[in-house]
Design a protein around this motif. Structure first.
Motif, PDB file in Angstrom:
ATOM      1  N   THR A 276     -22.564  57.341  11.068  1.00  0.00           N
ATOM      2  CA  THR A 276     -22.907  57.462   9.646  1.00  0.00           C
ATOM      3  C   THR A 276     -23.575  58.799   9.364  1.00  0.00           C
ATOM      4  O   THR A 276     -22.969  59.690   8.771  1.00  0.00           O
TER       5      THR A 276
ATOM      6  N   THR B 223     -24.466  59.042   0.026  1.00  0.00           N
ATOM      7  CA  THR B 223     -24.680  58.183   1.196  1.00  0.00           C
ATOM      8  C   THR B 223     -25.689  58.705   2.216  1.00  0.00           C
ATOM      9  O   THR B 223     -26.134  57.950   3.080  1.00  0.00           O
TER      10      THR B 223
ATOM     11  N   ASN C  73     -27.777  56.611   5.226  1.00  0.00           N
ATOM     12  CA  ASN C  73     -27.342  56.811   6.611  1.00  0.00           C
ATOM     13  C   ASN C  73     -28.514  57.080   7.547  1.00  0.00           C
ATOM     14  O   ASN C  73     -28.446  56.781   8.743  1.00  0.00           O
TER      15      ASN C  73
ATOM     16  N   THR D 266     -24.369  48.259   3.714  1.00  0.00           N
ATOM     17  CA  THR D 266     -23.747  49.557   3.982  1.00  0.00           C
ATOM     18  C   THR D 266     -22.259  49.525   3.648  1.00  0.00           C
ATOM     19  O   THR D 266     -21.731  50.441   3.003  1.00  0.00           O
TER      20      THR D 266
ATOM     21  N   TYR E 266     -20.424  51.784   0.674  1.00  0.00           N
ATOM     22  CA  TYR E 266     -19.311  52.694   0.934  1.00  0.00           C
ATOM     23  C   TYR E 266     -18.081  52.310   0.120  1.00  0.00           C
ATOM     24  O   TYR E 266     -17.325  53.173  -0.343  1.00  0.00           O
TER      25      TYR E 266
END
Length: 381
Positions: free
Chosen positions: A28, A59, A63, A358, A362
């Motif tokens: 990530t 993101t 991450n 997560t 995404y």
């Protein structure tokens, strides 16, 4: 108090979970680091740079959770490892954290002024925030394979006898460059999914270079591990349910010992095979303009290369170069039986939540960043 899982099983689970967290970080935040390391070479105009930056803009903060989880897992599950590594590698850790702190500052301040010189300085700060951690993380892994210069006294107090410059040797610089190549390939794979136009074309070209470099450096690193005399092994039988005392087992330096596990457990060869297959798969994807295949290949490379290190060293976590008897292993450096069990229960509840959130994030934010979007959207970086 009788627990449903014995000490050996819990230690193995937490060793595997530590590997999962490190791989999760590489998969990530790794493409964030790789993308920023490519920024000066892949984007030439302000509009192109904004495309690259905004490909990770939605993101990158989430991450970094994997990095925090990894540090927390080491602190709670492997306290000896935390004490030695975070104190002994203090300056290297400070270097990494400084670069990681510089990155969000650059993200936030870059767009505050519409001045080319201002933005150029922050673009180079983003490059530093991507390149330096990628390099130092790889150098750290090389030092772990060589053995860190620490010892434990009779009271288990750690004494580190190395220096920051001493961490950089020919082998560790090779592993550092392998880390940079691996994450640069991952960044190129991410841009293959998120960018378009000339940025995408340049990402493919640089991705080919990174893939070839990753293969060459991985093979060269493997040959150095096999033929330059590095490695450690346990002298005598180990008790996986024994006390967490690094002096409980006697470890010795042994040339070629990092290859022992592959004869004991032949299935482990899948890790280095995956480490080589991943960049090759990415090359096939680049040549065929199959962008999902590029990212799949870069992800496989991350998994294979990191797993190769962990499986080769098992049961060692942090060997000592100056006093092998002080080496930290899965069987002698963990927290207590009860602590590992309670932590496992908490992990079973919260890790699926992190993974589900997560995946949802995404999915919601998936799609290519176009030049028109960054031109018209004032909320973009």
């Amino acid at each position: 108090m009788s627990l449903p899982l014995d000490y050996e099983t819990l230690r193995l689970i937490w060793w595997a979970l530590l590997g999962v967290l490190l791989i999760g970080f590489a998969l990530t935040d790794g493409f964030d680091l790789g993308t920023m390391a490519l920024l000066p070479f892949i984007a030439r105009t302000d509009e192109e740079r904004r495309m690259v930056i905004n490909s990770v803009g939605a993101t990158w903060e989430g991450n970094q959770v994997w990095f925090i989880l990894g540090g927390g897992a080491i602190f709670a599950a492997w306290p000896f490892v935390y004490a030695v590594s975070f104190s002994g590698f203090y300056l290297a850790m400070f270097l990494v954290l400084s670069a990681l702190i510089l990155r969000p500052v650059a993200f936030k301040y870059r767009s505050k002024r519409d001045d080319p010189a201002w933005r150029a300085r922050w673009d180079w700060a983003l490059f530093v925030g991507g390149f330096v951690p990628a390099l130092v993380f790889g150098v750290a892994v090389g030092n772990v394979l060589l053995g860190a210069p620490f010892r434990l006294d009779s009271d288990l107090r750690p004494f580190y006898e190395g220096s920051l410059l001493g961490l950089f040797t020919p082998f560790t610089l090779l592993t550092g460059l392998l880390s940079v190549a691996m994450l640069a390939l991952h960044g190129a794979g991410w841009l293959a999914l998120k960018a378009g136009g000339v940025v995408l074309d340049r990402a493919r070209r640089l991705g080919q270079i990174a893939a070839v470099a990753a293969i060459a450096l991985f093979v060269l690193g493997g040959l150095m591990v096999a033929f330059t005399g590095m490695g450690f092994r346990i002298d005598g039988a180990a008790d996986p349910n024994g006390p967490s005392n690094p002096h409980y087992l006697k470890a010795v330096a042994a040339a070629g010992a990092w290859l022992d596990n592959y004869s004991r457990y032949p299935w482990m060869v899948l890790a280095p095979v995956l480490g080589l297959f991943g960049p090759l798969l990415a090359l096939v994807g680049i040549r065929g303009r199959r962008d999902a295949l590029v990212f799949a290949g870069s992800s496989a490379a991350n998994v294979g290369i990191i797993a190769t290190v962990g499986l080769s060293m098992f049961p060692f976590i942090l060997p000592s170069a100056i006093d092998p008897a002080s080496s930290l292993t899965v069987w002698t450096a963990s927290s207590s039986h009860l602590t590992l069990f309670i932590m496992l229960l908490v992990t079973l509840v919260f890790l699926p939540i992190v993974l589900a959130y997560t995946a949802w994030a995404y999915r919601v934010m998936f799609g290519r960043v176009t030049a028109e979007e960054v031109r018209l959207n004032p909320d973009f970086y």
